[in-house]
Enzyme design. Structure first.
Site, PDB file in Angstrom:
ATOM      1  N   PHE A 187       4.169  -0.484  12.272  1.00 12.72           N
ATOM      2  CA  PHE A 187       3.062   0.229  11.413  1.00 12.72           C
ATOM      3  C   PHE A 187       2.278  -0.821  10.408  1.00 12.72           C
ATOM      4  CE2 PHE A 187       6.293   3.862  12.116  1.00 12.72           C
ATOM      5  CZ  PHE A 187       5.685   4.766  12.802  1.00 12.72           C
ATOM      6  N   LYS A 212      -6.894  -4.796  15.333  1.00 11.46           N
ATOM      7  CA  LYS A 212      -6.077  -3.866  16.469  1.00 11.46           C
ATOM      8  C   LYS A 212      -6.503  -4.226  17.885  1.00 11.46           C
ATOM      9  CE  LYS A 212      -4.313  -1.274  13.548  1.00 11.46           C
ATOM     10  NZ  LYS A 212      -2.826  -1.250  13.327  1.00 11.46           N
ATOM     11  N   ASN A 219       0.876  -1.214   0.177  1.00 11.20           N
ATOM     12  CA  ASN A 219       0.013  -0.009   0.084  1.00 11.20           C
ATOM     13  C   ASN A 219       0.917   0.996   0.016  1.00 11.20           C
ATOM     14  OD1 ASN A 219      -2.586   1.143  -0.021  1.00 11.20           O
ATOM     15  ND2 ASN A 219      -2.411   1.510   2.197  1.00 11.20           N
ATOM     16  N   ASP A 222       8.101  -8.998   3.320  1.00 10.39           N
ATOM     17  CA  ASP A 222       6.708  -9.097   4.170  1.00 10.39           C
ATOM     18  C   ASP A 222       6.920  -9.544   5.364  1.00 10.39           C
ATOM     19  OD1 ASP A 222       4.214 -10.347   5.019  1.00 10.39           O
ATOM     20  OD2 ASP A 222       3.727  -9.773   2.713  1.00 10.39           O
ATOM     21  N   PRO A 275     -22.881   3.200   6.927  1.00  9.28           N
ATOM     22  CA  PRO A 275     -22.801   2.025   7.817  1.00  9.28           C
ATOM     23  C   PRO A 275     -21.581   1.796   8.810  1.00  9.28           C
ATOM     24  CG  PRO A 275     -23.560   1.120   5.770  1.00  9.28           C
ATOM     25  CD  PRO A 275     -22.977   2.699   5.422  1.00  9.28           C
ATOM     26  N   SER A 284      -5.443   2.175  17.295  1.00  8.59           N
ATOM     27  CA  SER A 284      -6.476   3.126  16.638  1.00  8.59           C
ATOM     28  C   SER A 284      -7.441   3.447  17.474  1.00  8.59           C
ATOM     29  CB  SER A 284      -6.845   2.487  15.333  1.00  8.59           C
ATOM     30  OG  SER A 284      -8.089   3.132  15.117  1.00  8.59           O
ATOM     31  N   TYR A 293     -11.591  -4.881  10.688  1.00 14.60           N
ATOM     32  CA  TYR A 293     -10.037  -4.303  11.179  1.00 14.60           C
ATOM     33  C   TYR A 293      -9.814  -3.748  12.654  1.00 14.60           C
ATOM     34  CZ  TYR A 293      -7.260   0.050  11.246  1.00 14.60           C
ATOM     35  OH  TYR A 293      -6.123   1.156  11.715  1.00 14.60           O
ATOM     36  N   ASN A 324     -11.214   6.415   1.110  1.00 13.25           N
ATOM     37  CA  ASN A 324     -12.122   5.801   2.033  1.00 13.25           C
ATOM     38  C   ASN A 324     -12.625   7.105   3.126  1.00 13.25           C
ATOM     39  OD1 ASN A 324     -12.679   3.082   1.252  1.00 13.25           O
ATOM     40  ND2 ASN A 324     -10.304   2.822   2.045  1.00 13.25           N
ATOM     41  N   ASN A 325     -11.380   7.816   3.488  1.00  7.37           N
ATOM     42  CA  ASN A 325     -11.311   9.007   4.482  1.00  7.37           C
ATOM     43  C   ASN A 325     -11.535  10.138   4.095  1.00  7.37           C
ATOM     44  OD1 ASN A 325      -8.820   6.370   5.539  1.00  7.37           O
ATOM     45  ND2 ASN A 325     -10.479   6.794   6.623  1.00  7.37           N
ATOM     46  N   LEU A 326     -11.903  11.061   4.860  1.00  9.05           N
ATOM     47  CA  LEU A 326     -12.313  12.363   4.466  1.00  9.05           C
ATOM     48  C   LEU A 326     -11.513  13.328   4.010  1.00  9.05           C
ATOM     49  CD1 LEU A 326     -14.712  14.441   4.551  1.00  9.05           C
ATOM     50  CD2 LEU A 326     -14.116  14.987   6.969  1.00  9.05           C
TER      51      LEU A 326
HETATM   52  P1  NAD Z   1      -0.306   2.891   4.880  1.00 10.31           P
HETATM   53  O1  NAD Z   1      -1.078   1.686   4.493  1.00 10.31           O
HETATM   54  O2  NAD Z   1       0.078   4.097   4.560  1.00 10.31           O
HETATM   55  O3  NAD Z   1       0.975   2.364   5.507  1.00 10.31           O
HETATM   56  C1  NAD Z   1       1.101   0.839   5.985  1.00 10.31           C
HETATM   57  C2  NAD Z   1       2.333   0.249   5.522  1.00 10.31           C
HETATM   58  O4  NAD Z   1       2.420  -1.249   5.738  1.00 10.31           O
HETATM   59  C3  NAD Z   1       2.257   0.224   3.697  1.00 10.31           C
HETATM   60  O5  NAD Z   1       3.359   0.808   3.241  1.00 10.31           O
HETATM   61  C4  NAD Z   1       2.253  -1.145   3.355  1.00 10.31           C
HETATM   62  O6  NAD Z   1       2.721  -1.498   2.187  1.00 10.31           O
HETATM   63  C5  NAD Z   1       2.701  -1.836   4.553  1.00 10.31           C
HETATM   64  N1  NAD Z   1       2.355  -3.327   5.104  1.00 10.31           N
HETATM   65  C6  NAD Z   1       1.268  -3.824   4.964  1.00 10.31           C
HETATM   66  N2  NAD Z   1       1.247  -5.139   5.334  1.00 10.31           N
HETATM   67  C7  NAD Z   1       2.581  -5.584   5.108  1.00 10.31           C
HETATM   68  C8  NAD Z   1       3.116  -6.756   5.409  1.00 10.31           C
HETATM   69  N3  NAD Z   1       2.535  -7.766   5.575  1.00 10.31           N
HETATM   70  N4  NAD Z   1       4.399  -6.702   5.163  1.00 10.31           N
HETATM   71  C9  NAD Z   1       5.182  -5.592   4.963  1.00 10.31           C
HETATM   72  N5  NAD Z   1       4.638  -4.453   4.840  1.00 10.31           N
HETATM   73  C10 NAD Z   1       3.158  -4.271   5.054  1.00 10.31           C
HETATM   74  O7  NAD Z   1      -1.133   3.045   6.612  1.00 10.31           O
HETATM   75  P2  NAD Z   1      -0.852   4.305   7.518  1.00 10.31           P
HETATM   76  O8  NAD Z   1      -1.898   5.270   7.389  1.00 10.31           O
HETATM   77  O9  NAD Z   1       0.527   4.901   7.660  1.00 10.31           O
HETATM   78  O10 NAD Z   1      -1.030   3.526   8.838  1.00 10.31           O
HETATM   79  C11 NAD Z   1       0.085   3.054   9.662  1.00 10.31           C
HETATM   80  C12 NAD Z   1      -0.484   2.183  10.819  1.00 10.31           C
HETATM   81  O11 NAD Z   1      -1.413   3.039  11.628  1.00 10.31           O
HETATM   82  C13 NAD Z   1      -1.373   0.980  10.391  1.00 10.31           C
HETATM   83  O12 NAD Z   1      -1.227   0.059  11.414  1.00 10.31           O
HETATM   84  C14 NAD Z   1      -2.942   1.417  10.643  1.00 10.31           C
HETATM   85  O13 NAD Z   1      -3.817   0.417  10.926  1.00 10.31           O
HETATM   86  C15 NAD Z   1      -2.749   2.385  11.961  1.00 10.31           C
HETATM   87  N6  NAD Z   1      -3.604   3.486  12.064  1.00 10.31           N
HETATM   88  C16 NAD Z   1      -3.882   4.201  10.803  1.00 10.31           C
HETATM   89  C17 NAD Z   1      -4.813   5.349  10.997  1.00 10.31           C
HETATM   90  C18 NAD Z   1      -5.062   6.073   9.757  1.00 10.31           C
HETATM   91  O14 NAD Z   1      -6.154   6.747   9.564  1.00 10.31           O
HETATM   92  N7  NAD Z   1      -4.152   6.328   8.895  1.00 10.31           N
HETATM   93  C19 NAD Z   1      -5.635   5.371  12.118  1.00 10.31           C
HETATM   94  C20 NAD Z   1      -5.509   4.533  13.118  1.00 10.31           C
HETATM   95  C21 NAD Z   1      -4.224   3.644  13.036  1.00 10.31           C
HETATM   96  N1  UFG Z   2     -16.844  11.314   5.837  1.00 10.26           N
HETATM   97  C1  UFG Z   2     -17.801  11.822   4.953  1.00 10.26           C
HETATM   98  N2  UFG Z   2     -17.485  11.529   3.459  1.00 10.26           N
HETATM   99  C2  UFG Z   2     -16.375  10.882   3.103  1.00 10.26           C
HETATM  100  C3  UFG Z   2     -15.579  10.344   3.971  1.00 10.26           C
HETATM  101  C4  UFG Z   2     -15.629  10.577   5.439  1.00 10.26           C
HETATM  102  O1  UFG Z   2     -18.774  12.364   5.265  1.00 10.26           O
HETATM  103  O2  UFG Z   2     -16.100  10.497   1.833  1.00 10.26           O
HETATM  104  C5  UFG Z   2     -17.126  11.438   7.292  1.00 10.26           C
HETATM  105  C6  UFG Z   2     -17.340  10.219   7.878  1.00 10.26           C
HETATM  106  O3  UFG Z   2     -18.744  10.019   7.894  1.00 10.26           O
HETATM  107  C7  UFG Z   2     -16.971  10.584   9.429  1.00 10.26           C
HETATM  108  C8  UFG Z   2     -15.829  11.608   8.996  1.00 10.26           C
HETATM  109  O4  UFG Z   2     -16.002  11.880   7.681  1.00 10.26           O
HETATM  110  O5  UFG Z   2     -17.954  11.373  10.111  1.00 10.26           O
HETATM  111  C9  UFG Z   2     -14.573  10.926   9.120  1.00 10.26           C
HETATM  112  O6  UFG Z   2     -14.427   9.612   8.398  1.00 10.26           O
HETATM  113  P1  UFG Z   2     -12.975   9.037   7.978  1.00 10.26           P
HETATM  114  O7  UFG Z   2     -13.264   7.873   7.204  1.00 10.26           O
HETATM  115  O8  UFG Z   2     -12.039  10.018   7.544  1.00 10.26           O
HETATM  116  O9  UFG Z   2     -12.526   8.402   9.376  1.00 10.26           O
HETATM  117  P2  UFG Z   2     -13.205   7.449  10.699  1.00 10.26           P
HETATM  118  O10 UFG Z   2     -13.215   8.261  11.750  1.00 10.26           O
HETATM  119  O11 UFG Z   2     -14.429   7.035  10.137  1.00 10.26           O
HETATM  120  O12 UFG Z   2     -12.101   6.394  10.633  1.00 10.26           O
HETATM  121  C10 UFG Z   2     -10.844   6.536  10.858  1.00 10.26           C
HETATM  122  C11 UFG Z   2      -9.975   5.261  10.242  1.00 10.26           C
HETATM  123  C12 UFG Z   2     -10.233   4.288  11.043  1.00 10.26           C
HETATM  124  C13 UFG Z   2      -9.650   4.449  12.580  1.00 10.26           C
HETATM  125  C14 UFG Z   2     -10.414   5.835  12.736  1.00 10.26           C
HETATM  126  C15 UFG Z   2     -10.014   6.158  14.393  1.00 10.26           C
HETATM  127  O13 UFG Z   2     -10.477   5.049   8.864  1.00 10.26           O
HETATM  128  O14 UFG Z   2      -9.659   2.951  10.586  1.00 10.26           O
HETATM  129  O15 UFG Z   2     -10.260   6.774  11.904  1.00 10.26           O
HETATM  130  O16 UFG Z   2      -8.455   6.524  14.128  1.00 10.26           O
HETATM  131  F1  UFG Z   2     -10.215   3.492  13.291  1.00 10.26           F
END
Ligand code: NAD
Ligand code: UFG
Length: 340
Positions: free
Chosen positions: A81, A153, A36, A59, A293, A125, A149, A198-200
């Site tokens: 991470f 965690k 990713n 990996d 949802p 998270s 997911y 997926n995220n905002l």
């Molecule tokens: P990201 O996907 O950008 O980074 C994760 C990295 O891990 C990627 O570079 C991917 O290639 C690598 N990876 C995945 N599976 C692997 C494997 N089996 N072996 C080796 N490498 C692997 O994600 P991120 O946003 O940087 O998130 C980092 C961590 O923080 C994750 O554990 C995620 O669950 C956690 N987290 C992220 C968010 C968020 O909103 N971004 C929120 C809460 C927690």
């Molecule tokens: N939202 C929209 N439109 C979009 C995307 C999101 O309205 O296109 C809204 C959501 O409904 C929510 C807010 O924006 O109210 C934030 O949504 P995100 O998807 O950016 O973040 P979440 O809080 O739903 O979830 C994220 C990560 C989860 C993590 C959580 C807490 O995706 O993995 O933050 O760390 F668990």
């Protein structure tokens, strides 16, 4: 100064943490399978820190590979991470998530034990709080699960805690992130979701840059001030600095901790859109859509424990998060690689 393995270090949060670690004098060994992320991030990191980046491509589920990496490099501690992180995808492919996240973590922990590496900083998270009873959320709040997911965690937190209990020399800092956004001030690294975000924040960025026509706001009938979902957005550089503080704490104090990493401020979807429009000078058209949802109305941290134990607190406000996210997006309209 420590030599630190960053699993998933080429990803969004890992790459920003690599910068902060190196700038604090630590050495970094990135381990990533690029499932990713893009190898281009390594060139960008080199540009930012002005030195070569050590990276081993592979990996974490491969014990032989990991063992070789530990043997090739000094590793004092691991920041873990690497994980799959898309909530919706985890509902469609739970086994992939259990396999990658949980099996990968077990393999990593086994190899760390064999190699006598006893320090772990773990990316958890706010998702482990499930549907929170109230906000701000403290670390001792009830835990819950709303998707596979989130289950990975919570299980990983529990595995790590069991190992800390069984092997007192093993120390862990479990970091519960709220909503990381923004990018490094250089605009050279940032969040690069493949496909439809997926995220905002990445979605807003893609609307502003013209990749997508409008933002769907998922629900405006929540019991929040403007009816839209409220979250605790935290600048990724603040988050990265918290990892440096957590690592220093582990190495200095040798105490296990579980802490929230957030700002403590709740911001609604519409407030973030407005702040982004001001920061970017671009308009972000919105369409009010049904609730997504599994979403919760509000989720923001009580970050007092991290503030006290780590001597860390988030410094950047929402305006700065938007300015930096926009700089990254406008300089890299298609992310690191156009084809991803
Ligand atoms: P990201 O996907 O950008 O980074 C994760 C990295 O891990 C990627 O570079 C991917 O290639 C690598 N990876 C995945 N599976 C692997 C494997 N089996 N072996 C080796 N490498 C692997 O994600 P991120 O946003 O940087 O998130 C980092 C961590 O923080 C994750 O554990 C995620 O669950 C956690 N987290 C992220 C968010 C968020 O909103 N971004 C929120 C809460 C927690
Ligand atoms: N939202 C929209 N439109 C979009 C995307 C999101 O309205 O296109 C809204 C959501 O409904 C929510 C807010 O924006 O109210 C934030 O949504 P995100 O998807 O950016 O973040 P979440 O809080 O739903 O979830 C994220 C990560 C989860 C993590 C959580 C807490 O995706 O993995 O933050 O760390 F668990």
């Amino acid at each position: 100064m420590a030599s630190v393995m960053l699993t998933g270090g080429a990803g969004y949060i890992g790459s920003h943490t690599a910068v902060e670690l190196i700038e604090s004098g630590h050495q970094v060994v990135i381990v990533d399978n690029f499932s990713n992320s893009s190898p281009v991030v390594l060139e960008r990191l080199q540009q930012i820190v002005g030195a070569g980046i050590v990276c081993e491509r592979g990996d974490i589920r491969n014990a032989d590979f990991l063992t070789e990496v530990f043997q090739r490099h000094r590793v004092d501690a691991v920041i873990h991470f690497a994980a799959l992180k898309a909530v919706g995808e985890s509902c469609e492919q739970p086994l992939n998530y259990f396999e990658n996240n949980i099996s990968g973590t077990i393999t990593l922990l086994q190899v760390m034990q064999q190699q006598r590496v006893n320090g772990l900083v773990f990316s958890s998270s706010a998702t482990v709080y499930g549907q929170p009873e109230s906000c701000p959320i403290r670390e001792d709040a009830a835990l819950g699960i709303t998707n596979p997911y989130g289950r990975t965690k919570l299980v990983m937190e529990q595995l790590i805690n069991d190992i800390c209990t069984a092997h007192p020399q093993f120390k862990a800092a479990i970091l519960r992130y709220f909503n990381p956004v923004g990018a490094h001030v250089s605009g050279l690294i940032g969040e690069d979701p493949g496909g439809i975000p997926n995220n905002l924040m990445p979605f807003i960025c893609q609307v502003a840059v013209g990749t997508r026509p409008q933002l769907n706001v998922f629900g405006n009938d929540y019991p929040t001030p403007d009816g839209t979902g409220v979250r605790d957005y935290i600048h990724v550089v603040d988050l990265a600095r918290a990892h440096v503080a957590a690592l220093d704490y582990l190495l200095r104090e040798g105490q296990n901790i579980t802490v929230n990493l957030g700002t403590g401020c709740g911001v609604s979807v519409l407030e973030l859109v407005q702040a982004f429009e001001q920061a970017s000078g671009r308009s972000v058209p919105v369409n009010i859509a049904p609730r997504r949802p599994g979403d919760i109305a509000e989720c923001y941290a009580d970050p007092a424990l991290a503030n006290r134990l780590l001597g860390w607190q988030a410094e950047y406000d929402v305006k700065r998060m938007c300015v930096d996210a926009w700089r990254w997006q406008s300089q890299n309209p298609e992310g690191f690689e156009p084809s991803r």
